[in-house]
Design a protein around this motif. Structure first.
Motif, PDB file in Angstrom:
ATOM      1  N   ALA A  46       0.737  -1.328  -0.015  1.00 35.77           N
ATOM      2  CA  ALA A  46       0.191   0.098   0.029  1.00 35.77           C
ATOM      3  C   ALA A  46       1.117   1.244   0.120  1.00 35.77           C
ATOM      4  O   ALA A  46       1.946   1.447   0.847  1.00 35.77           O
ATOM      5  N   LYS A  47       0.383   2.179  -0.920  1.00 38.37           N
ATOM      6  CA  LYS A  47       1.197   3.448  -1.040  1.00 38.37           C
ATOM      7  C   LYS A  47       0.310   4.579  -0.136  1.00 38.37           C
ATOM      8  O   LYS A  47      -1.064   4.537  -0.375  1.00 38.37           O
ATOM      9  N   ASN A  48       0.914   5.351   0.682  1.00 42.01           N
ATOM     10  CA  ASN A  48       0.274   6.356   1.520  1.00 42.01           C
ATOM     11  C   ASN A  48      -0.164   7.609   0.307  1.00 42.01           C
ATOM     12  O   ASN A  48       0.708   7.892  -0.376  1.00 42.01           O
ATOM     13  N   ASP A  71     -10.269   6.739   2.082  1.00 45.07           N
ATOM     14  CA  ASP A  71     -11.206   6.909   3.181  1.00 45.07           C
ATOM     15  C   ASP A  71     -11.087   6.188   4.562  1.00 45.07           C
ATOM     16  O   ASP A  71     -11.621   6.090   5.358  1.00 45.07           O
ATOM     17  N   SER A  72      -9.524   5.529   4.625  1.00 46.85           N
ATOM     18  CA  SER A  72      -9.234   4.887   5.829  1.00 46.85           C
ATOM     19  C   SER A  72      -7.734   4.952   5.785  1.00 46.85           C
ATOM     20  O   SER A  72      -7.029   4.006   5.515  1.00 46.85           O
ATOM     21  N   MET A  73      -7.302   6.404   6.100  1.00 44.88           N
ATOM     22  CA  MET A  73      -5.936   6.611   6.244  1.00 44.88           C
ATOM     23  C   MET A  73      -5.297   6.035   7.356  1.00 44.88           C
ATOM     24  O   MET A  73      -5.882   5.918   8.257  1.00 44.88           O
ATOM     25  N   PHE A  78       0.332   8.402   9.181  1.00 45.11           N
ATOM     26  CA  PHE A  78       0.172  10.176   8.907  1.00 45.11           C
ATOM     27  C   PHE A  78       0.617  10.546  10.085  1.00 45.11           C
ATOM     28  O   PHE A  78       1.362  11.847   9.788  1.00 45.11           O
ATOM     29  N   LYS A  79       0.624  10.451  11.306  1.00 43.52           N
ATOM     30  CA  LYS A  79       0.713  11.290  12.198  1.00 43.52           C
ATOM     31  C   LYS A  79       2.469  11.516  12.401  1.00 43.52           C
ATOM     32  O   LYS A  79       2.893  12.488  13.207  1.00 43.52           O
ATOM     33  N   ASP A 107      -9.482  10.946   3.977  1.00 42.91           N
ATOM     34  CA  ASP A 107      -8.982  12.341   3.327  1.00 42.91           C
ATOM     35  C   ASP A 107      -9.827  13.607   3.411  1.00 42.91           C
ATOM     36  O   ASP A 107      -9.281  14.718   3.447  1.00 42.91           O
ATOM     37  N   TYR A 108     -11.084  13.659   3.274  1.00 45.29           N
ATOM     38  CA  TYR A 108     -11.827  14.748   3.131  1.00 45.29           C
ATOM     39  C   TYR A 108     -11.834  15.375   4.796  1.00 45.29           C
ATOM     40  O   TYR A 108     -11.977  16.625   4.524  1.00 45.29           O
ATOM     41  N   GLU A 109     -11.413  14.527   5.706  1.00 44.59           N
ATOM     42  CA  GLU A 109     -11.464  15.342   7.048  1.00 44.59           C
ATOM     43  C   GLU A 109     -10.110  16.122   7.077  1.00 44.59           C
ATOM     44  O   GLU A 109     -10.166  17.240   7.617  1.00 44.59           O
ATOM     45  N   VAL A 110      -9.105  15.557   6.419  1.00 46.03           N
ATOM     46  CA  VAL A 110      -7.897  16.193   6.475  1.00 46.03           C
ATOM     47  C   VAL A 110      -8.125  17.503   5.465  1.00 46.03           C
ATOM     48  O   VAL A 110      -7.357  18.685   6.022  1.00 46.03           O
TER      49      VAL A 110
END
Length: 123
Positions: A46-48, A71-73, A78-79, A107-110
């Motif tokens: 998987a690629k971020n 939709d499921s980062m 990420f942190k 992603d939309y939350e970011v």
């Protein structure tokens, strides 16, 4: 009677039979592996979505344009990313609160947190 059937079976097998069986199993496994790779879209690793961006602004632009979609980062990855760490505290807190709220980060939350850090408290 049963012994005669077993004896006939063993007599019918020749030395090429084990090779055919091995070839058949190997072909079947290769076919299954190929189908798995095709079904996963070639994404064995998987690629971020932030890997090809240097700043949060670039990531948000890619999300907004539909180039990046997840939709499921992976929150842990990420942190710990440089994009997240170089962002201002308000945006970081907003993203963290959205993660904590649903135990999932989309992603939309970011995107929303980048545009408005008050989004952290909207339901």
């Amino acid at each position: 009677m049963i012994l005669n059937i077993i004896k006939i079976r063993f007599d019918m097998m020749n030395k090429k039979q084990p090779m055919r069986t091995i070839f058949l199993w190997a072909s079947l496994l290769l076919l299954m592996f190929g189908a798995l790779v095709i079904a996963t879209g070639g994404q064995v690793y998987a690629k971020n979505i932030w890997d090809d961006d240097d700043t949060m602004k670039e990531l948000v632009k890619d999300i907004d344009n539909g180039k990046d979609n997840d939709d499921s980062m992976n929150w842990h990855d990420f942190k710990n990313s440089k994009i997240f760490k170089q962002e201002d505290i308000e945006t970081q807190e907003c993203i963290k609160n959205r993660q904590d709220l649903s135990n999932n980060l989309a992603d939309y939350e970011v995107l929303h947190c980048f545009e408005d850090s008050g989004y952290a408290y909207d339901n």
